[in-house]
Enzyme design. Structure first.
Site, PDB file in Angstrom:
ATOM      1  N   LEU A 248       1.069  -1.581   0.130  1.00  0.00           N
ATOM      2  CA  LEU A 248      -0.024  -0.129  -0.249  1.00  0.00           C
ATOM      3  C   LEU A 248       1.471   1.101   0.105  1.00  0.00           C
ATOM      4  O   LEU A 248       1.985   1.622   0.713  1.00  0.00           O
ATOM      5  CB  LEU A 248      -0.931   0.198   1.668  1.00  0.00           C
ATOM      6  CG  LEU A 248      -2.726   0.694   1.098  1.00  0.00           C
ATOM      7  CD1 LEU A 248      -2.900   0.132   0.486  1.00  0.00           C
ATOM      8  CD2 LEU A 248      -3.056  -0.043   2.506  1.00  0.00           C
ATOM      9  N   ASP A 249       0.548   1.731  -1.285  1.00  0.00           N
ATOM     10  CA  ASP A 249       1.626   3.690  -1.394  1.00  0.00           C
ATOM     11  C   ASP A 249       1.430   3.766   0.035  1.00  0.00           C
ATOM     12  O   ASP A 249       0.171   3.977   1.173  1.00  0.00           O
ATOM     13  CB  ASP A 249       1.336   3.994  -1.893  1.00  0.00           C
ATOM     14  CG  ASP A 249       1.435   3.283  -3.885  1.00  0.00           C
ATOM     15  OD1 ASP A 249       2.216   2.437  -3.801  1.00  0.00           O
ATOM     16  OD2 ASP A 249       1.092   4.145  -4.507  1.00  0.00           O
ATOM     17  N   ARG A 250       2.728   4.844   0.462  1.00  0.00           N
ATOM     18  CA  ARG A 250       2.591   5.368   1.559  1.00  0.00           C
ATOM     19  C   ARG A 250       1.643   6.743   1.293  1.00  0.00           C
ATOM     20  O   ARG A 250       1.027   6.571   2.234  1.00  0.00           O
ATOM     21  CB  ARG A 250       4.396   6.294   1.719  1.00  0.00           C
ATOM     22  CG  ARG A 250       4.363   6.805   3.010  1.00  0.00           C
ATOM     23  CD  ARG A 250       5.704   7.561   3.073  1.00  0.00           C
ATOM     24  NE  ARG A 250       5.615   8.682   4.006  1.00  0.00           N
ATOM     25  CZ  ARG A 250       7.568   9.101   4.494  1.00  0.00           C
ATOM     26  NH1 ARG A 250       8.394   9.136   4.216  1.00  0.00           N
ATOM     27  NH2 ARG A 250       7.475   9.607   5.403  1.00  0.00           N
TER      28      ARG A 250
END
Length: 256
Positions: free
Chosen positions: A66-68
């Site tokens: 999950l992208d930052r």
């Protein structure tokens, strides 16, 4: 079928757990939180993996990314065996993911973007990967949930500005897929500083105090790797998402 939901009530040393059993733990990852330690972000002290481990009292294994800047459902396994099973399920597209996003412009009611994406290596996970890989198949389905036209001239070409609340359903799992696909369609996700439109990002910061990217992993649906039961995990909205949904009267549209 189980539905678990949560909201962001984290403090510096807490994580929002939305589901836990003997084999799995799922959190509602806050925007800006890294999943695990990275030499690229040496100044960071908080990481989803470590915070979750401390909260549940055992080691946890990440099974997807999950992208930052993305918030929402992040799933961990409590053993390496369960982690392998879940990783296979993600690879074989047996896990259904649904995201919410706010994008610039009005999008059609529904559709699909089938647009291959060049390989973007992860600095750690793909350190030794072949960088000459051909573009990878990438497919995203979308549904337009709500729209709004605001009396603000964010662009010099128009006296008003239009935005859409979208449900994005990735069929594949390429790095930054949703963000890159929305850019490809010229419907950039609001708050995306890498692939977005700076004018609209600035407008949302100044007008609504929105300092995050408006992309949220709302649900994750899968078959439990041990019990075989269907499981649906749902993550609630943080304060900034809630403020936008209420301001635009989109709260009902955002519900599953």
């Amino acid at each position: 079928m189980d539905i678990e939901s949560g909201t962001d009530n984290q403090t510096d040393n807490q994580i929002d757990i939305i589901y836990e059993d003997e084999d799995l733990v799922a959190i509602n990852k806050e925007a800006g939180l890294l999943v695990h330690r990275s030499w690229l972000d040496k100044g960071e002290t908080r990481f989803a993996m470590q915070l979750t481990r401390d909260a549940v009292g055992c080691h946890v294994f990440p099974v997807h990314r999950l992208d930052r800047p993305t918030s929402g459902v992040l799933l961990f396994a409590k053993s390496s065996a369960v982690a392998r099973s879940l990783t296979e399920a993600f690879t074989e597209r047996k896990v259904a993911k649904q995201y919410l996003a706010v994008v610039r412009g009005f999008m059609s009611e529904e559709g699909t973007v089938d647009y291959a994406l060049s390989f973007k290596p992860d600095a750690i996970a793909d350190k030794f990967a072949n960088l000459d890989k051909p573009a990878q198949e990438a497919v995203t389905h979308w549904q337009s949930l709500a729209q709004i036209e605001l009396p603000f001239a964010v662009s010099k070409k128009h006296n008003t500005s239009r935005y859409s609340l979208m449900r994005l359903i990735p069929e594949t799992g390429r790095k930054h897929q949703l963000r890159r696909h929305m850019r490809h369609l010229f419907h950039h996700i609001i708050g995306d500083t890498s692939y977005g439109d700076g004018r609209h990002n600035k407008f949302f910061r100044s007008q609504y105090g929105c300092t995050r990217m408006l992309l949220h992993a709302q649900t994750l649906a899968l078959t439990h790797p041990v019990t075989g039961e269907p499981l649906i995990l749902e993550a609630g909205f943080d304060d900034q998402w809630t403020r936008i949904l209420e301001e635009f009267s989109w709260m009902d549209a955002a519900k599953i």
